[in-house]
Design an enzyme around this catalytic site. Structure first.
Site, PDB file in Angstrom:
ATOM      1  N   ASP A 169       1.077  -0.968   0.206  1.00 49.63           N
ATOM      2  CA  ASP A 169      -0.561   0.103  -0.304  1.00 49.63           C
ATOM      3  C   ASP A 169       0.441   0.982   0.207  1.00 49.63           C
ATOM      4  O   ASP A 169       0.421   2.646  -0.148  1.00 49.63           O
ATOM      5  CB  ASP A 169      -1.294   0.361   1.657  1.00 49.63           C
ATOM      6  CG  ASP A 169      -2.022  -1.558   1.338  1.00 49.63           C
ATOM      7  OD1 ASP A 169      -2.515  -1.645  -0.106  1.00 49.63           O
ATOM      8  OD2 ASP A 169      -2.406  -2.258   2.201  1.00 49.63           O
ATOM      9  N   HIS A 196      -5.436  -4.040   5.302  1.00 42.20           N
ATOM     10  CA  HIS A 196      -5.249  -4.231   3.869  1.00 42.20           C
ATOM     11  C   HIS A 196      -6.489  -4.337   3.356  1.00 42.20           C
ATOM     12  O   HIS A 196      -6.312  -5.507   2.418  1.00 42.20           O
ATOM     13  CB  HIS A 196      -3.885  -5.082   4.637  1.00 42.20           C
ATOM     14  CG  HIS A 196      -3.871  -5.477   2.366  1.00 42.20           C
ATOM     15  ND1 HIS A 196      -3.076  -4.458   1.669  1.00 42.20           N
ATOM     16  CD2 HIS A 196      -4.068  -6.599   1.529  1.00 42.20           C
ATOM     17  CE1 HIS A 196      -2.867  -4.418  -0.178  1.00 42.20           C
ATOM     18  NE2 HIS A 196      -3.372  -5.967   0.231  1.00 42.20           N
TER      19      HIS A 196
HETATM   20  N1  LIG Z   1      -0.906  -8.510   1.607  1.00 50.56           N
HETATM   21  C1  LIG Z   1      -0.574  -7.987   0.603  1.00 50.56           C
HETATM   22  O1  LIG Z   1      -0.231  -6.821   0.448  1.00 50.56           O
HETATM   23  C2  LIG Z   1      -0.637  -8.982  -1.168  1.00 50.56           C
HETATM   24  C3  LIG Z   1      -0.507  -8.552  -1.757  1.00 50.56           C
HETATM   25  C4  LIG Z   1      -1.050  -9.672  -3.010  1.00 50.56           C
HETATM   26  C5  LIG Z   1      -0.897 -10.728  -3.285  1.00 50.56           C
HETATM   27  N2  LIG Z   1      -1.810 -11.735  -1.874  1.00 50.56           N
HETATM   28  C6  LIG Z   1      -2.768 -12.310  -1.560  1.00 50.56           C
HETATM   29  O2  LIG Z   1      -1.171 -13.200  -1.423  1.00 50.56           O
HETATM   30  C7  LIG Z   1      -1.544 -14.514  -1.574  1.00 50.56           C
HETATM   31  C8  LIG Z   1      -1.063 -15.561  -2.592  1.00 50.56           C
HETATM   32  O3  LIG Z   1      -1.103 -14.513  -3.641  1.00 50.56           O
HETATM   33  P1  LIG Z   1      -0.533 -15.498  -5.278  1.00 50.56           P
HETATM   34  O4  LIG Z   1      -0.643 -14.574  -6.160  1.00 50.56           O
HETATM   35  O5  LIG Z   1       0.744 -15.772  -4.772  1.00 50.56           O
HETATM   36  O6  LIG Z   1      -1.106 -17.075  -5.623  1.00 50.56           O
HETATM   37  P2  LIG Z   1      -0.628 -17.601  -6.163  1.00 50.56           P
HETATM   38  O7  LIG Z   1      -1.873 -19.190  -6.575  1.00 50.56           O
HETATM   39  O8  LIG Z   1      -0.522 -18.118  -7.297  1.00 50.56           O
HETATM   40  O9  LIG Z   1       0.237 -18.739  -5.695  1.00 50.56           O
HETATM   41  C9  LIG Z   1      -0.112 -19.376  -4.243  1.00 50.56           C
HETATM   42  C10 LIG Z   1       0.856 -20.767  -3.827  1.00 50.56           C
HETATM   43  O10 LIG Z   1       0.408 -21.163  -2.601  1.00 50.56           O
HETATM   44  C11 LIG Z   1       1.027 -22.207  -2.618  1.00 50.56           C
HETATM   45  N3  LIG Z   1      -0.624 -22.894  -0.926  1.00 50.56           N
HETATM   46  C12 LIG Z   1      -1.212 -23.143  -1.359  1.00 50.56           C
HETATM   47  N4  LIG Z   1      -1.793 -24.110   0.231  1.00 50.56           N
HETATM   48  C13 LIG Z   1      -0.437 -23.913   0.130  1.00 50.56           C
HETATM   49  C14 LIG Z   1      -0.481 -24.654   1.241  1.00 50.56           C
HETATM   50  N5  LIG Z   1      -1.245 -25.754   2.432  1.00 50.56           N
HETATM   51  N6  LIG Z   1       0.777 -24.369   2.267  1.00 50.56           N
HETATM   52  C15 LIG Z   1       2.308 -23.696   1.576  1.00 50.56           C
HETATM   53  N7  LIG Z   1       2.066 -23.680   0.172  1.00 50.56           N
HETATM   54  C16 LIG Z   1       0.355 -23.413  -0.346  1.00 50.56           C
HETATM   55  C17 LIG Z   1       0.466 -23.277  -3.987  1.00 50.56           C
HETATM   56  O11 LIG Z   1      -0.070 -24.451  -3.827  1.00 50.56           O
HETATM   57  C18 LIG Z   1       0.362 -21.171  -5.037  1.00 50.56           C
HETATM   58  O12 LIG Z   1       1.480 -22.165  -5.265  1.00 50.56           O
HETATM   59  C19 LIG Z   1      -3.677 -14.279  -1.435  1.00 50.56           C
HETATM   60  O13 LIG Z   1      -3.924 -15.108  -1.192  1.00 50.56           O
HETATM   61  C20 LIG Z   1      -3.697 -13.252  -2.577  1.00 50.56           C
HETATM   62  O14 LIG Z   1      -4.493 -12.674  -2.073  1.00 50.56           O
HETATM   63  C21 LIG Z   1      -1.751 -10.479  -0.360  1.00 50.56           C
HETATM   64  O1  LIG Z   2      -5.889  -6.713  -4.948  1.00 50.00           O
HETATM   65  C1  LIG Z   2      -5.572  -8.159  -3.920  1.00 50.00           C
HETATM   66  O2  LIG Z   2      -6.412  -9.125  -3.817  1.00 50.00           O
HETATM   67  C2  LIG Z   2      -3.950  -8.597  -3.940  1.00 50.00           C
HETATM   68  C3  LIG Z   2      -3.534  -7.229  -2.527  1.00 50.00           C
HETATM   69  O3  LIG Z   2      -4.025  -7.473  -1.314  1.00 50.00           O
HETATM   70  C4  LIG Z   2      -3.026  -6.201  -3.792  1.00 50.00           C
HETATM   71  O4  LIG Z   2      -3.389  -4.959  -2.660  1.00 50.00           O
HETATM   72  O5  LIG Z   2      -2.940  -6.181  -4.586  1.00 50.00           O
END
Ligand SMILES: NC(=O)c1ccc[n+]([C@@H]2O[C@H](COP(=O)([O-])OP(=O)(O)OC[C@H]3O[C@@H](n4cnc5c(N)ncnc54)[C@H](O)[C@@H]3O)[C@@H](O)[C@H]2O)c1
Ligand SMILES: O=C(O)C[C@H](O)C(=O)O
Length: 336
Positions: A169, A196
């Site tokens: 953010d 967030h």
């Molecule tokens: N905090 C933030 O600012 C922020 C920003 C972007 C995304 N996110 C979040 O991050 C998460 C991941 O996003 P992504 O795009 O990498 O998703 P993705 O689906 O590409 O990757 C997620 C990975 O997690 C693995 N996984 C699932 N369950 C698991 C477990 N029990 N143990 C270990 N690994 C496991 C999957 O196999 C996969 O490789 C989402 O929940 C998304 O909303 C948060």
């Molecule tokens: O927007 C989302 O779901 C992923 C992440 O939290 C973000 O801020 O990009």
């Protein structure tokens, strides 16, 4: 042997960099892969542990060919693989969990991601209770409380060590302002507080180089819903991964610098916070000074203008509900 070397170096070589094991859970995912790559490029990381329910050994084999000094290990998707990935970790990042598709809110991910984070939290509490744990999986407003409840139930809770990652953010806010003003984003520090998701994200432009921007509703909305912009553009293929990897790597690097004795390292993060406990809100994101033990000090919010006071009011209502949902989930579903 390894433990002895590690202790010896900590005890006798004040100038040498500490050994730091950083583990990524969800390392084969959209965030996990570029995050692991950035950590491999970080000279403060000496050992990189990669775990996922699928594909971590392959990602590790690939990254391990990069000619930086750190060692890389990919662990099997088994309970013992997970335990080995976590043993000795100083920092654990958790991007494991499903991302949004267009039309979804982050809270729509709760049903899937709550139990993923709960179970990984148990593994962290049991195998590396002293590690700093950084939750990236959404909805962060609920997943950090889930992590904390698991640690409390296992008697290893230390509020200084658990973080919900809100760095993206702040990264976005500084970039969006620089686009508007034609400035260098590195010189634009915008404090973003709250949580967030959507209206819980509260940018404090009145404290930035451009205080007048607090009345720019379009910009405020862009910071609050920057994630949606990416979800829409990816059109069903997920949410922010590359910018998030950068933000997660920055947060880990800040913790490593603080662990290595650097003073005055400040990052925004969603932590157990005294700021709104009197309103029943135990977790809040604000500027946090980091130290060797994790959270050194939660900094005060500072002065808000009238626009920001209104945003904060809207934030607190939603944030309280999101936190309570996470706490209630662990109470009702303690798992094995
Ligand atoms: N905090 C933030 O600012 C922020 C920003 C972007 C995304 N996110 C979040 O991050 C998460 C991941 O996003 P992504 O795009 O990498 O998703 P993705 O689906 O590409 O990757 C997620 C990975 O997690 C693995 N996984 C699932 N369950 C698991 C477990 N029990 N143990 C270990 N690994 C496991 C999957 O196999 C996969 O490789 C989402 O929940 C998304 O909303 C948060
Ligand atoms: O927007 C989302 O779901 C992923 C992440 O939290 C973000 O801020 O990009």
């Amino acid at each position: 042997m390894f433990a002895a070397q590690r202790i010896g170096r900590r005890a006798f070589s004040a100038s040498a960099r500490d050994l730091s094991k950083v583990t990524v859970l969800g390392a084969a995912g959209g965030i996990g892969q570029p995050l692991s790559l950035l950590l491999k490029l970080n000279p403060n990381v000496t050992e990189l542990g990669l775990y996922d329910i699928r594909g971590a050994p392959g990602v590790a084999a690939d990254i391990s060919h990069i000619n930086t000094k750190s060692t890389v290990t990919g662990y099997d998707a088994t309970p013992s693989g997970l335990a080995s990935a976590l043993k000795g970790a100083d920092i654990v990042l958790i991007p494991a969990g499903v991302p949004r598709k267009p039309g979804m809110t982050r809270d729509d991910l709760f049903n899937t991601n709550a139990s993923i984070v709960r179970d990984l939290a148990k593994a962290c509490a049991d195998n590396c209770p002293e590690a700093k744990v950084l939750v990236i999986a959404n909805p962060v407003n609920s997943t950090l409380p889930i992590l904390a409840e698991v640690y409390k139930a296992r008697g290893v809770y230390n509020p200084k060590r658990l973080f919900g990652v809100t760095t993206l953010d702040v990264v976005r806010a500084s970039r969006f302002v620089s686009e508007l003003k034609g400035t260098d984003p590195a010189a634009e520090n915008v404090t973003v507080v709250g949580g967030h998701s959507g209206v819980t994200i509260v940018p404090l432009f009145s404290q930035s180089n451009h205080p007048e921007l607090s009345s720019n509703a379009e910009l405020v909305n862009r910071v609050q819903f920057g994630g949606d912009e990416v979800v829409k553009a990816k059109d069903g293929a997920g949410s922010a991964t590359l910018s998030m990897a950068m933000a997660g790597a920055r947060m880990a690097e800040s913790l490593l610098r603080a662990s290595n004795g650097e003073k005055g390292v400040i990052e925004p993060s969603f932590v157990d916070s005294p700021l709104f406990k009197d309103q029943g809100i135990d977790y809040f994101s604000s500027k946090v000074e980091l130290g060797p033990g994790g959270v050194e000090k939660v900094l005060p919010l500072g002065k808000l203008d009238a626009n920001e006071e209104k945003l904060l009011e809207a934030c607190l209502g939603d944030l309280k509900k999101n936190i309570e949902k996470g706490v209630a989930f662990v109470a009702a579903n303690p798992g094995k």
